[in-house]
Structures are given as C-alpha cells and as structure tokens.
Design a protein around this motif. Structure first.
Motif, PDB file in Angstrom:
ATOM      1  N   ASN A 115       0.840  -1.192   0.000  1.00  0.00           N
ATOM      2  CA  ASN A 115       0.000   0.000   0.000  1.00  0.00           C
ATOM      3  C   ASN A 115       0.877   1.245   0.000  1.00  0.00           C
ATOM      4  O   ASN A 115       1.863   1.324   0.727  1.00  0.00           O
ATOM      5  N   LYS A 116       0.503   2.209  -0.826  1.00  0.00           N
ATOM      6  CA  LYS A 116       1.240   3.464  -0.910  1.00  0.00           C
ATOM      7  C   LYS A 116       0.324   4.611  -0.498  1.00  0.00           C
ATOM      8  O   LYS A 116      -0.898   4.473  -0.462  1.00  0.00           O
ATOM      9  N   ALA A 117       0.927   5.749  -0.201  1.00  0.00           N
ATOM     10  CA  ALA A 117       0.163   6.912   0.239  1.00  0.00           C
ATOM     11  C   ALA A 117       0.860   8.184  -0.213  1.00  0.00           C
ATOM     12  O   ALA A 117       2.066   8.197  -0.499  1.00  0.00           O
ATOM     13  N   LEU A 118       0.078   9.265  -0.283  1.00  0.00           N
ATOM     14  CA  LEU A 118       0.629  10.595  -0.512  1.00  0.00           C
ATOM     15  C   LEU A 118       1.257  11.096   0.787  1.00  0.00           C
ATOM     16  O   LEU A 118       0.628  11.028   1.846  1.00  0.00           O
ATOM     17  N   VAL A 119       2.501  11.583   0.707  1.00  0.00           N
ATOM     18  CA  VAL A 119       3.199  12.117   1.872  1.00  0.00           C
ATOM     19  C   VAL A 119       3.322  13.630   1.724  1.00  0.00           C
ATOM     20  O   VAL A 119       3.728  14.134   0.673  1.00  0.00           O
ATOM     21  N   ILE A 120       2.920  14.351   2.763  1.00  0.00           N
ATOM     22  CA  ILE A 120       3.128  15.796   2.856  1.00  0.00           C
ATOM     23  C   ILE A 120       4.026  16.011   4.066  1.00  0.00           C
ATOM     24  O   ILE A 120       3.634  15.727   5.202  1.00  0.00           O
ATOM     25  N   GLU A 121       5.248  16.478   3.828  1.00  0.00           N
ATOM     26  CA  GLU A 121       6.281  16.494   4.868  1.00  0.00           C
ATOM     27  C   GLU A 121       6.638  17.927   5.271  1.00  0.00           C
ATOM     28  O   GLU A 121       6.924  18.779   4.408  1.00  0.00           O
ATOM     29  N   TRP A 177      -0.176  21.835  11.896  1.00  0.00           N
ATOM     30  CA  TRP A 177      -1.596  22.097  11.608  1.00  0.00           C
ATOM     31  C   TRP A 177      -1.992  21.350  10.324  1.00  0.00           C
ATOM     32  O   TRP A 177      -1.927  21.901   9.232  1.00  0.00           O
ATOM     33  N   PRO A 178      -2.395  20.068  10.414  1.00  0.00           N
ATOM     34  CA  PRO A 178      -2.836  19.328   9.227  1.00  0.00           C
ATOM     35  C   PRO A 178      -4.296  19.643   8.899  1.00  0.00           C
ATOM     36  O   PRO A 178      -5.100  19.921   9.804  1.00  0.00           O
ATOM     37  N   ALA A 179      -4.631  19.571   7.621  1.00  0.00           N
ATOM     38  CA  ALA A 179      -6.010  19.893   7.227  1.00  0.00           C
ATOM     39  C   ALA A 179      -6.382  19.169   5.941  1.00  0.00           C
ATOM     40  O   ALA A 179      -5.561  18.996   5.034  1.00  0.00           O
ATOM     41  N   LEU A 186     -20.696  11.532  -1.004  1.00  0.00           N
ATOM     42  CA  LEU A 186     -19.940  11.149   0.186  1.00  0.00           C
ATOM     43  C   LEU A 186     -18.459  11.263  -0.148  1.00  0.00           C
ATOM     44  O   LEU A 186     -17.962  10.577  -1.044  1.00  0.00           O
ATOM     45  N   ILE A 187     -17.743  12.111   0.583  1.00  0.00           N
ATOM     46  CA  ILE A 187     -16.309  12.295   0.393  1.00  0.00           C
ATOM     47  C   ILE A 187     -15.602  11.636   1.570  1.00  0.00           C
ATOM     48  O   ILE A 187     -15.929  11.918   2.732  1.00  0.00           O
ATOM     49  N   GLU A 188     -14.645  10.754   1.278  1.00  0.00           N
ATOM     50  CA  GLU A 188     -13.901  10.041   2.305  1.00  0.00           C
ATOM     51  C   GLU A 188     -12.400  10.246   2.079  1.00  0.00           C
ATOM     52  O   GLU A 188     -11.923  10.110   0.951  1.00  0.00           O
ATOM     53  N   VAL A 189     -11.682  10.538   3.159  1.00  0.00           N
ATOM     54  CA  VAL A 189     -10.234  10.716   3.095  1.00  0.00           C
ATOM     55  C   VAL A 189      -9.608   9.976   4.282  1.00  0.00           C
ATOM     56  O   VAL A 189      -9.943  10.262   5.436  1.00  0.00           O
ATOM     57  N   ARG A 190      -8.729   9.022   3.996  1.00  0.00           N
ATOM     58  CA  ARG A 190      -8.049   8.256   5.047  1.00  0.00           C
ATOM     59  C   ARG A 190      -6.686   8.909   5.300  1.00  0.00           C
ATOM     60  O   ARG A 190      -5.845   8.977   4.394  1.00  0.00           O
ATOM     61  N   VAL A 191      -6.487   9.362   6.525  1.00  0.00           N
ATOM     62  CA  VAL A 191      -5.350  10.231   6.842  1.00  0.00           C
ATOM     63  C   VAL A 191      -4.613   9.716   8.073  1.00  0.00           C
ATOM     64  O   VAL A 191      -5.225   9.220   9.030  1.00  0.00           O
ATOM     65  N   ARG A 192      -3.304   9.892   8.030  1.00  0.00           N
ATOM     66  CA  ARG A 192      -2.449   9.615   9.192  1.00  0.00           C
ATOM     67  C   ARG A 192      -1.600  10.859   9.425  1.00  0.00           C
ATOM     68  O   ARG A 192      -0.893  11.325   8.530  1.00  0.00           O
ATOM     69  N   VAL A 193      -1.690  11.425  10.629  1.00  0.00           N
ATOM     70  CA  VAL A 193      -0.944  12.640  10.937  1.00  0.00           C
ATOM     71  C   VAL A 193       0.241  12.304  11.838  1.00  0.00           C
ATOM     72  O   VAL A 193       0.232  11.286  12.546  1.00  0.00           O
ATOM     73  N   PRO A 195      11.634  16.222  10.855  1.00  0.00           N
ATOM     74  CA  PRO A 195      10.495  16.325   9.928  1.00  0.00           C
ATOM     75  C   PRO A 195       9.289  15.517  10.399  1.00  0.00           C
ATOM     76  O   PRO A 195       9.433  14.518  11.089  1.00  0.00           O
ATOM     77  N   GLY A 196       8.093  15.967   9.994  1.00  0.00           N
ATOM     78  CA  GLY A 196       6.846  15.287  10.318  1.00  0.00           C
ATOM     79  C   GLY A 196       6.075  14.996   9.045  1.00  0.00           C
ATOM     80  O   GLY A 196       5.953  15.867   8.180  1.00  0.00           O
ATOM     81  N   LYS A 197       5.559  13.776   8.939  1.00  0.00           N
ATOM     82  CA  LYS A 197       4.895  13.348   7.712  1.00  0.00           C
ATOM     83  C   LYS A 197       3.386  13.142   7.933  1.00  0.00           C
ATOM     84  O   LYS A 197       2.984  12.371   8.788  1.00  0.00           O
ATOM     85  N   MET A 198       2.617  13.854   7.137  1.00  0.00           N
ATOM     86  CA  MET A 198       1.170  13.589   7.032  1.00  0.00           C
ATOM     87  C   MET A 198       0.981  12.671   5.832  1.00  0.00           C
ATOM     88  O   MET A 198       1.461  12.952   4.733  1.00  0.00           O
ATOM     89  N   MET A 199       0.288  11.522   6.032  1.00  0.00           N
ATOM     90  CA  MET A 199       0.078  10.557   4.959  1.00  0.00           C
ATOM     91  C   MET A 199      -1.412  10.483   4.616  1.00  0.00           C
ATOM     92  O   MET A 199      -2.260  10.429   5.520  1.00  0.00           O
ATOM     93  N   VAL A 200      -1.721  10.482   3.314  1.00  0.00           N
ATOM     94  CA  VAL A 200      -3.097  10.352   2.832  1.00  0.00           C
ATOM     95  C   VAL A 200      -3.162   9.079   1.999  1.00  0.00           C
ATOM     96  O   VAL A 200      -2.550   8.977   0.931  1.00  0.00           O
ATOM     97  N   ASP A 201      -3.906   8.066   2.509  1.00  0.00           N
ATOM     98  CA  ASP A 201      -3.985   6.768   1.842  1.00  0.00           C
ATOM     99  C   ASP A 201      -4.862   6.848   0.590  1.00  0.00           C
ATOM    100  O   ASP A 201      -4.518   6.320  -0.455  1.00  0.00           O
ATOM    101  N   TYR A 202      -6.015   7.495   0.701  1.00  0.00           N
ATOM    102  CA  TYR A 202      -6.891   7.611  -0.467  1.00  0.00           C
ATOM    103  C   TYR A 202      -7.870   8.759  -0.271  1.00  0.00           C
ATOM    104  O   TYR A 202      -8.144   9.206   0.849  1.00  0.00           O
TER     105      TYR A 202
END
Length: 928
Positions: free
Chosen positions: A84-90, A133-135, A118-125, A286-293
C-alpha cells in the motif's frame, strides 16, 4: 483553513436548527472518483507553492510560518501495510526565502470539482505537539473571493489549548482533538459564518488514544439540503456537530450548493496553533502527514465529479449575450442560481419597488443615507470569455435614475483588474437621457480602456458610486435588459449544438444509429439539459421530455425518432436516432407430413401435427398449415391436458400452439414453446417432438398415447397418458379492466389478448378528447413518461412485460376550450391481469422446478453470465446450450463454487443453462 471566527472583528452568534432525520435510510451509491495515490497524478493534483505573498495573502491569511514546496510532496510505502502506498506531505525545519520551515500542499483546483456526494479521506498525521496544523478541506470553484465562495474543513488538527478549552474540552490534547468547520458570508452584516464558533453546536471528536501515527477516516456527507461532518475511528463513526448543517440555496449557505475543489496540506504555526514565532515550534520535525486515499461516492442519489485540464481557458461567447434580460433575443446568457449571481456590496442597497422595463424581473434598489458610497454587480461565478466583444462590442442596458446622482458602470476580470466609466450627474452620456423615465445606455466595450482580461471576466456589470461625487440624498435606481452585443451582426438567436448520447442496456454510446435486440432497454438522452425538447417518432410517438426511455423495446418500436431542441433564445436544432430491431431468429422446425392422434382421455379431441407444429382439432379433417380449430364447448380459447404420471406437468394449447406448463390454471399464452418432430427413433410406431425453447423436454407419442419426457428414448411409456382439465380461468368481471377517470371525463378500457395489451380512451361526454388526446405511460410509478397521440375509442397498443405494473394518464382537450390531464390521479394495472384465458405471453426463467436452488444473472446478459447456487445442493455439472440444444460449454461444479460462462462472443439469441444433479436436471432460460 480560513481565518477562525474568533480572530475576526465581527463575531457572529448563529442560531442553528437541527434537521429532522428522514425516515428513508441514507444510501451510498457508486464510486464517482477515487485516488489511491499509487502515483502522484499531476492531471488531478497541483502542488501549491510559496508563502502566499504572490496571491496577496502572506502567511496564507493565517500567519503561517512555512513556505510550501513541491519537494515536500511525494508518494511513499505505508509503514506496516505491505503493497500500500500513500501521498506524503512532509514538514521540515529548513529555510526557504524568509521562512524557517517548508512543507507541502496540494489542490485539485481547475482539475477536479466535486458537487455533492460522500467524500472520504483516510489520513495519518504525525506527532503534532505544538505547531503543526494538518487539514483536509475544500474551497468553492466560483471566482468569488473568500468567504463568498465558501470553505468546508473536513478535518483540522493542531488546535491550541485556549481553543480546546473554549470548546469545552480542556482535558484533550493536541493529538487527541480533531474538528471540522464551514465558512460562508453573512451579507446582512458583512460578517463571516463560522459554525465551529458555536460551542453548543460543535461536537469535536476527542479520541481515547492519540490520533497521530495511525490512520483515521474523515467523511463528509454532502447533499443539496445538508452537510454532515464525520470521523470514523476503529470502524465507528462520530459526528462532529450536533446535527447536519442545513443548506439553503437562496440563503447564507448558498455557496455550499455549488461545486468545490479539494486541498490537503500540513501547515507549520499560524493562528489555529497559537504559534506565530518560529521559536515556538516544538513538534518533532520532519513530520509526515500521509493520505492513503480520497474517494467520492454518490449519496442519496446525489453526487458528481467534473475533471478539467488545469487551464483557465474558457469557450469564447458570441452573438447577443444576456447579462440580465428576459425578452431580448440572445444566443446565450447568465443563468442565475447556477452560474451567476447579483451581489450588493456591504449592504449599501435595500430592495426597491420599481416595476420591470421588460419581462417579470428587474433590478430595483434604494439607498437609505446620503453622502455614502454604494455598489452592486452581476457576476459570472465561473468566468466568461468575452474576448469577441472587445473590438466592436457594445454593452446595452436600461436604467431609471435621478438626474442629480453621479454613478459608474464597471467590469472586472478574474485577475484583480477592474475598469469603470463615470456618468456625471445631470449629463447626457452614451445616450442616457435623464427625464425620470427609463433611459437607454449603449457603451462601446472598447471604451473600458486599459488592462482588462476579457477572456476571463468576473463581473460583467457593476453599478457603483462616483468617489468624487457622492449622492447628496437617498435615491432609488432600477436597471433592466442588460445585453452585450459583439458587433458581428449575429444579434438574433443562434442554434445550439446537440450532444448525441444514448444508453443500450446500461451501456453509453454516442451513436445515433442503434441496432438493438427485442427486449433490450434503450434510452435516448442527448444534451444539452437546459432548454426544451420535443420528440416525434413511429406510431404517432411524441414526448416533451429530453430523455426518452424504452424499458423493454419491441418490434413496433423500430424506426426514426427526431428530437427538436429549443434553446433559451428560441433557436431550434434537431437530432435523429434510427433504431433497428435485430430480432432473434429461432431455427425453423422441419416440415413433416400431417399426422394426428386422438386423445385417450377425450375421444372427441385430436392431437394433430402438421408442418412441424402440434395442435388440437375437434376432428381428423386436415387443416391448413399453422391453423388449428378450437375444441368446441370449452370456455375461452384454452385447452389443457394433465399428465397422469407427472401431476405437475400440463400440456396446453392456446392460439394454435402447444406448450408445457407447471401451473394448473394458468391463463398465460406461451407462444414460444412450440415443438418440432424428431427423427430416427427405432420404434416405427413412435413419434417424438423436441421442445423448441426448452431443450431436454420432449413430446412423445407411442401406441396412441401422448406424454412428456426428459429423455429422448425409444422405450414405450404407455402409462403416461393425459387427462383433460376443467375449463381455463377467464379474467374476472370486477371492473379492474375498466377504469373511470377521477374527474369522470372518460373511461379507459384495458384489453389483453394474444397480440398484447391495449388501452382505449372512451369519452364520457361529447367533445372530450376531440383533436388532442395524448397517452403518457411507463413502468416507474413516479417516472417521467413519453407521450403518444391516440384516437378516442380506438385501442392503443402499449409495450410492457407480463407482470409489470403500467402507470399512465392522459392529456386531452375539452369542449369548453383548453386542455386537462389526469397526471395527479394516474391509472395503473398489472400486465396480464386483464387477459382473456391464455391471451398473454409468459417468459419463464426456470423450467422443471417449482423451487430451483440456483439463479442466473445478469439476464439478459451481454458478456459474462454467473450461476449462483442459493444453498447447499448436489449439482455436479452446469451446461450452456443454444436454442437447438447444442452444447456450447460445460463446467464441473465443486461445492461452494458459482460457475461463470463467457458469452461475449456468442450471437444474440436464446440460450439455456442446464444444472445437473444426481436425481434431477433443472434448466434456466437466458436471453443474450
């Protein structure tokens, strides 16, 4: 991530009304768009770069401490989730320009627009500590400035202790507290609506364990009437507000009834965190916010996603363009409520009472004070390309205004440029005569000199004060009939292009020549949707709906259907669809000699075979091929023989056909269940006829006895005789097949026979329906029906399947003038319920079993056919055969398996699935 309300100079106390929950269970439909971030798709997402200063909002309007960089956005494997891969915002502690931190931000602006669903976002902060401040949020796609365009914050974290305490959660931590918000304008006082400000309405989620370094799903349930914010943690949903936010397309929350684009970012510092100094940031970096989908699905039937190429290019308008007009012919114009709006700046006008110059609508305003500025305008929410109007174009409008008021007329583009032309008090300019009546103004658009991007305009008309000469007293003004002319001479109405579109069995196509099979579903649904449509076609077909649906197409539905589209200015364009019915052709039975047998159970009845057909006659006199005499003295046209050995099997004759049935008193006509003679039997006295449609069933005759068998055998079955049943059931006489209209204007007679179902409009008074009588019918109770011109007292054939409920009503003229219709009191009946004995056709799906242990789907099928076994059975083999009984494919069945047959390469026609068990064989009919 708009500016929180508590930092605004204007505070708002908002009174919330909680929506009454619908008794209808909410439904989540098909997925409209999904990005699982296996790669970074630049056609969907754009990295936002910089510190906001280039956009005129340094610190992104929130005093943030980072600069967004493209290198801080990338794709990476998810820890602990192989594959599984995810978008990383660092976020990093590194210098960029004047900023001490860098981070990432991506947006779908101009590439993906979401409107309901229905909008769904799976996030890991990451560990937020103090300063991150993740959003996950959305902004309106309109060209209005914030907050007029609207903002939806699905998720925000990083709240400072002061705000968490104000929200009645003093014991929460920065890593356990998450919330949502929505911002919109409050025109009445120039303020900003901020739903999180109301602590009684806001119910932020405080988790039992920290939310960082693990995935949580944030959801937005968005439909035209409400927004509902939800966080799903460990499979449980938690509402982030006491109730859904009610939406009003005419009120303050109108922005949320338009499309939005999405943003994902991880800010460092800023107003929400309470940290405005780089030295105050103590979050581990550094801190990584990950968005799975990110996933968007239909919700309660609502939801759409539109895709763009990221450019600002708009289609250039031409001809007369209506900014605010009703009767002037125009080629195109603004559509208020969907792509345009009228705004009063800072509440400087109140509604006036002037009557329109033309039509029923007018812009009428009044001021309440003197020596104050005023302003209002008409904007295109998504921009208009008016480049064709620059050289020779003209802005024309009507205005009624006191002579002593100086004012300006302006235009603005979507790049902050604006231009104005001043109309001094007591002067005649651009044709305006100030005499207290409506005056005509004509401004050459070339007079709006200077930098102005006509290829992407925002406000196409602004009325504002002259800053050098404010009004000395309150005044009233009215404006109407605002039109742009491009100078090309095309001032009349121009036809619009039609977009060809159709669906055949659910598959979309842009073809207008459609070859379909009998029984297929066909929908003609060309565009555009705005404007009016009218259709004409075979058999007096007519409709005034854009979409024309044939739920089950029949032989009589073939032909040419012409749709005429009339646009908003009255220009017509036509499109023609040609529907060809590709009928399924069954093999012809072999031609044989005349043979006849007397029934052992009824000496006066004769079973007769002629030219490959089996029928019943009352004597042994030869008859012409395909025609059979009915047995005298029996009720109706039906004759039925019951098998002595197979109590649930009946041999039936009706309408010149013989077929097999398993219902004793069936009045249904099975014209497709014919039999043809088989050859090569060893017993010279034996004759066998195989079912045309049900391979595996044989009509056998031996030694003057007639019987049905599932084995083509030479062995005699002398005990398998047939006995005649009592007379067939006729339709009842309870009036269900004759219905009086609720207004007593007419009676509708429903008749059904071997040719089909018919509706007859019978006037109850002279003159009813003379000239105009239109039948509207369909099989969806509250659906939109096509219309068919009919003649009173003449039956009209309808197209529907046995067992379907048909809903219908009429539009007709009356002697005293005008028309009436009965759409508010629709009629209905079930196909087959009004049939005389044996009149209607039945298409059985499973033969030979009262309670089959399997079913096939889809049926009709196009590509893949699946056989589902309902419960534990002993089927060991599944066989696909064609209409001739030839085996095409065979599957061995293992326990628990569902056989699948590939049928894409097979021609249209009738097929059968044979399910074989140790003690029985069951057959299902399939249509391709």
């Amino acid at each position: 991530m708009g500016t929180p309300m508590y930092l605004k100079s204007i505070l708002l106390v908002f009174i919330w009304s909680i929506l009454v929950l619908s008794s209808v269970q909410a439904q989540v439909g098909q997925v409209l768009w999904e990005d699982n971030f296996d790669t970074f798709d630049e056609s969907l997402w754009t990295p936002d770069i910089g510190d906001g200063c280039a956009q005129g909002i340094c610190g992104w309007g929130n005093q943030e401490l980072q600069s967004y960089e493209s290198d801080n956005v990338y794709i990476e494997d998810v820890p602990g989730e192989p594959g599984n891969k995810a978008l990383v915002i660092e976020a990093k502690r590194e210098n960029s320009g004047s900023k001490s931190f860098t981070s990432g931000k991506v947006t779908t602006n101009k590439k993906v627009a979401i409107h309901y669903g229905l909008i769904e976002v799976r996030v890991r902060v990451p560990d937020l500590q103090t300063g991150l401040w993740p959003a996950v949020w959305l902004l309106g796609t309109s060209n209005l400035v914030w907050p007029a365009k609207g903002e939806i914050d699905m998720m925000e974290m990083g709240f400072n202790q002061e705000e968490r305490t104000r929200q009645l959660e003093p014991n929460s931590t920065v890593n356990t507290y998450t919330g949502a918000n929505a911002f919109f304008p409050i025109p009445d006082n120039g303020g900003v609506g901020n739903i999180a400000y109301d602590v009684d309405y806001n119910t932020p989620y405080v988790a039992d364990r920290p939310l960082n370094d693990r995935f949580v799903t944030y959801k937005l349930y968005w439909e035209p009437t409400s927004l509902r914010f939800v966080v799903e943690d460990d499979g449980t949903e938690y509402d982030l507000y006491a109730g859904p936010l009610p939406l009003d397309p005419e009120g303050d929350t109108a922005a949320f009834t338009r499309p939005f684009y999405m943003l994902l970012n991880l800010a460092v510092g800023g107003s929400l965190t309470g940290v405005l100094d780089p030295n105050g940031i103590n979050a581990p970096l550094p801190g990584k916010m990950m968005v799975d989908y990110v996933r968007v699905s239909e919700y309660n039937g609502h939801g759409s996603v539109e895709f763009g190429d990221g450019s600002d290019d708009l289609v250039a308008e031409s001809g007369n363009f209506g900014v605010f007009t009703e009767n002037t012919p125009v080629a195109n114009g603004l559509n208020f409520g969907s792509d345009a709006d009228i705004f009063v700046f800072s509440d400087t006008f109140a509604e006036g009472s002037e009557a329109p110059y033309e039509g029923e609508e007018v812009i009428s305003w009044e001021t309440s004070s003197s020596n104050t500025w005023f302003g209002a305008g008409i904007t295109s929410l998504f921009g208009k390309n008016m480049s064709n109007y620059v050289e020779e174009g003209t802005m024309k409008f009507k205005i009624k205004i006191p002579a002593d008021v100086s004012f300006r007329i302006g235009i603005t583009d979507n790049f902050t440029n604006e231009k104005y032309i001043t109309f001094p008090a007591d002067e005649t300019k651009y044709g305006l005569v100030r005499n207290g009546e409506w005056g005509q103004v004509e401004i050459p658009l070339s007079d709006f000199e200077g930098l102005l991007a006509f290829q992407n305009l925002s406000y196409l008309f602004i009325f504002s004060s002259d800053p050098e000469n404010l009004p000395s007293s309150p005044f009233a003004v009215a404006i109407d009939d605002i039109v742009w002319e491009d100078g090309s001479g095309l001032i009349g109405c121009q036809p619009s292009d039609i977009i060809a579109s159709a669906d055949v069995n659910g598959d979309a196509t842009s073809q207008t020549n459609l070859t379909v099979g009998r029984g297929d579903s066909v929908s003609l649904n060309p565009g555009p949707a705005e404007g009016t449509w009218s259709w004409s076609g075979p058999n007096n077909f007519s409709s005034n709906q854009r979409q024309v649906d044939f739920l089950v197409i029949g032989e009589g539905d073939g032909g040419s259907y012409t749709g005429t589209y009339t646009n908003g200015c009255g220009a017509e364009t036509t499109i023609t669809y040609r529907i060809t019915i590709d009928s399924v052709t069954l093999p012809e039975p072999p031609v044989g000699v005349i043979k006849s047998w007397t029934s052992v159970s009824k000496a006066g009845n004769v079973i007769r075979h002629l030219d490959g057909r089996v029928g019943i006659a009352s004597d042994v006199v030869p008859v012409e091929a395909g025609q059979w005499n009915m047995v005298a003295g029996l009720a109706g046209s039906g004759v039925s023989f019951q098998s002595v050995d197979f109590p649930n099997k009946y041999l039936r004759h009706r309408g010149g056909e013989v077929w097999l049935d398993d219902v004793e008193d069936s009045a249904l006509y099975r014209e497709d269940a014919t039999f043809f003679e088989r050859e090569g039997l060893a017993d010279a006295s034996a004759t066998s006829f195989e079912s045309f449609n049900y391979p595996g069933y044989y009509l056998q005759h031996r030694n003057s006895l007639l019987y049905i068998d599932t084995v083509d055998t030479d062995s005699a079955r002398n005990d398998a005789t047939f006995t005649e049943n009592d007379q067939e059931q006729d339709n009842d006489d309870n009036g269900s097949c004759s219905q009086l209209a609720a207004n007593n204007d007419y009676t509708v007679e429903i008749t059904e026979n071997e040719e089909g179902s018919f509706l007859t409009f019978v006037p109850e008074n002279p003159g009813i329906g003379n000239g105009v009588t239109i039948l509207y019918y369909g099989t969806v109770e509250n659906g939109i029906f096509p219309g068919y011109s009919v003649t009173p007292n003449e039956p009209k054939a309808i197209n529907a399947e046995l067992g379907q409920t048909v809903y219908f009503f009429y539009t007709y003229n009356v002697p005293e003038g005008g028309e009436r219709n009965t759409s508010a009191n629709r009629h209905s009946f079930e196909v087959g319920s009004c049939a005389t004995a044996g009149a209607m056709q039945l298409k059985a799906s499973v033969i030979g079993s009262e309670a089959p242990d399997f079913f096939v789907y889809p049926n009709p099928v196009q590509d893949r056919l699946q056989v589902n076994i309902d419960r534990t059975t002993d089927y060991h083999t599944a066989i696909l055969v064609n209409g001739l009984g030839q085996e095409l494919d065979r599957k061995d069945i293992k326990k628990g398996e569902s056989p699948v047959f590939e049928m894409a390469s097979l021609p249209r026609g009738v097929y059968f699935i044979r399910m074989i068990a140790a003690d029985r064989t069951e057959t299902a009919k399939v249509i391709k």
